[in-house]
Enzyme design. Structure first.
Site, PDB file in Angstrom:
ATOM      1  N   SER A 195      34.497  43.092  54.462  1.00 56.51           N
ATOM      2  CA  SER A 195      33.419  42.223  53.966  1.00 56.51           C
ATOM      3  C   SER A 195      33.894  41.482  52.716  1.00 56.51           C
ATOM      4  O   SER A 195      33.306  41.574  51.661  1.00 56.51           O
ATOM      5  CB  SER A 195      32.142  43.005  53.678  1.00 56.51           C
ATOM      6  OG  SER A 195      32.357  43.989  52.686  1.00 56.51           O
ATOM      7  N   HIS A 252      41.154  42.980  32.975  1.00 57.35           N
ATOM      8  CA  HIS A 252      42.460  42.933  32.309  1.00 57.35           C
ATOM      9  C   HIS A 252      42.321  42.529  30.847  1.00 57.35           C
ATOM     10  O   HIS A 252      43.124  42.935  30.007  1.00 57.35           O
ATOM     11  CB  HIS A 252      43.405  41.995  33.065  1.00 57.35           C
ATOM     12  CG  HIS A 252      43.911  42.609  34.334  1.00 57.35           C
ATOM     13  ND1 HIS A 252      45.237  42.900  34.547  1.00 57.35           N
ATOM     14  CD2 HIS A 252      43.251  43.040  35.446  1.00 57.35           C
ATOM     15  CE1 HIS A 252      45.377  43.467  35.747  1.00 57.35           C
ATOM     16  NE2 HIS A 252      44.184  43.552  36.307  1.00 57.35           N
TER      17      HIS A 252
END
Ligand code: HEM
Length: 311
Positions: free
Chosen positions: A228, A70
């Protein structure tokens, strides 16, 4: 040199300069070990702080990786996402909702200002922390070119064009291209990371909804790599292909011939006979490329004293 050749050379140079500014490729030069003479402890200070934060809360790894993405996609990788300037600031943009990990970066900055004042940028701390977070999650170790300087601008309007979960694959691809990144980078970097997706697998949706807090607490996070979590691997690609994408934009990667092909190339069965690319190695390269977006170097920007405000 004849005049026509000079003109051609000038036109070629102009094209390169324009291409660089259009595609957001850096004008300045980053280098691995930029602080090795001026602040040799810089990288280890970041690493130890990230390790400590990770031992308290493993989710910090995902937060630090997302923070880097970001930061880089608005005004380049210049630490602008760290500036805290209220409801008009970049941080308040819709696309930045849920970002976290700011306190880890600020803690590193405080330590670095005590050790080597005025030398290490907040932008570099974000890039190094993201790498250390990837490594702690069993991701690939890689060297981070440094030497970024901090930006002085943070505005909500500048963050309006962040890639969005509702974007079509065409729009996602073009938003990455505008930053000098390829379709390949889009797939690879998306592999590093929850809205309910309209195309979501019907078995997964009830499981996800059951995990959602009934009080609407937006700070509760669901794992994006459903099978996972906390582990860096290519499982997310298999989940996306099987309709288990938690984020709509991940599912969009299957909508396009090229990105679909790239996804396939990373899925383990394609590699079972050691054919095909290495997700980890290619991810590391894509991270370095992302870290080059629009960087400020040399006399551009500044080195902030604290990361939440300009000097
Ligand atoms: C392709 C466009 C992308 C879109 C539309 C997108 C959107 C999102 C959304 C909606 C979330 C959930 C946020 C929340 O929990 O509130 C998220 C999380 C995350 N994203 Fe992305 N993302 C994109 C690309 C990337 C890239 C390139 C990276 C880094 C390489 C990344 C890293 C992450 C990580 C690590 C998380 C989990 C954050 C956490 O658990 O706190 N994303 N993303």
């Amino acid at each position: 040199m004849p005049v026509s050749n000079k003109l051609k050379a000038f036109a070629a140079a102009l094209f390169i300069v324009q291409a660089f500014s259009v595609f957001g490729v850096p004008r300045g030069q980053l280098q691995v070990g930029f602080y090795s003479q001026t602040c040799p402890a810089a990288e280890s200070i970041v690493r130890i702080a990230v390790q400590n934060a990770f031992s308290n809360d493993q989710q910090i790894a995902a937060r630090l990786l997302r923070l880097f993405f970001h930061d880089c996609f608005v005004e380049g990788c210049d630490g602008s996402i760290l500036l805290d300037n209220g409801s008009d600031g970049e941080r308040s943009a819709r696309g930045n909702a849920g970002l976290a990990g700011f306190e880890v970066i600020e803690n590193v900055k405080t330590q670095l200002e005590a050790t080597c004042p005025g030398l290490v940028s907040c932008a570099d701390i974000v890039a190094l922390a993201a790498r250390d977070a990837v490594v702690l999650s069993d991701g690939p170790p890689y060297e981070v070119p440094t030497g970024r300087r901090d930006g002085r601008v943070s505005s909500i309007s500048l963050a309006a064009n962040l890639p969005d979960v509702d974007d079509s694959i065409e729009l996602l691809k073009s938003k990455f291209r505008e930053k000098g990144l390829t379709d390949h980078d889009l797939v690879l970097l998306s592999g590093g990371k929850g809205d309910s997706d309209p195309a979501i697998n019907s078995q997964l949706l009830p499981q996800l909804q059951a995990k959602c807090p009934s009080n609407g607490d937006v700070d509760v996070r669901l794992p994006l790599d459903w099978t996972s979590e906390f582990k860096f691997d290519d499982q997310i690609f298999r989940n996306i292909k099987n309709g288990f994408a938690v984020i709509a934009s991940d599912a969009r990667l299957c909508d396009d011939k090229n990105t679909n092909k790239i996804l396939d190339s990373y899925i383990s069965f394609a590699r079972s006979s050691n054919i095909g690319p290495s997700f980890k190695a290619d991810f590391a390269e894509a991270m370095v490329r992302m870290g080059n977006i629009g960087v400020k170097t040399g006399s551009e920007g500044e080195i902030r004293q604290v990361c939440i405000s300009i000097n």
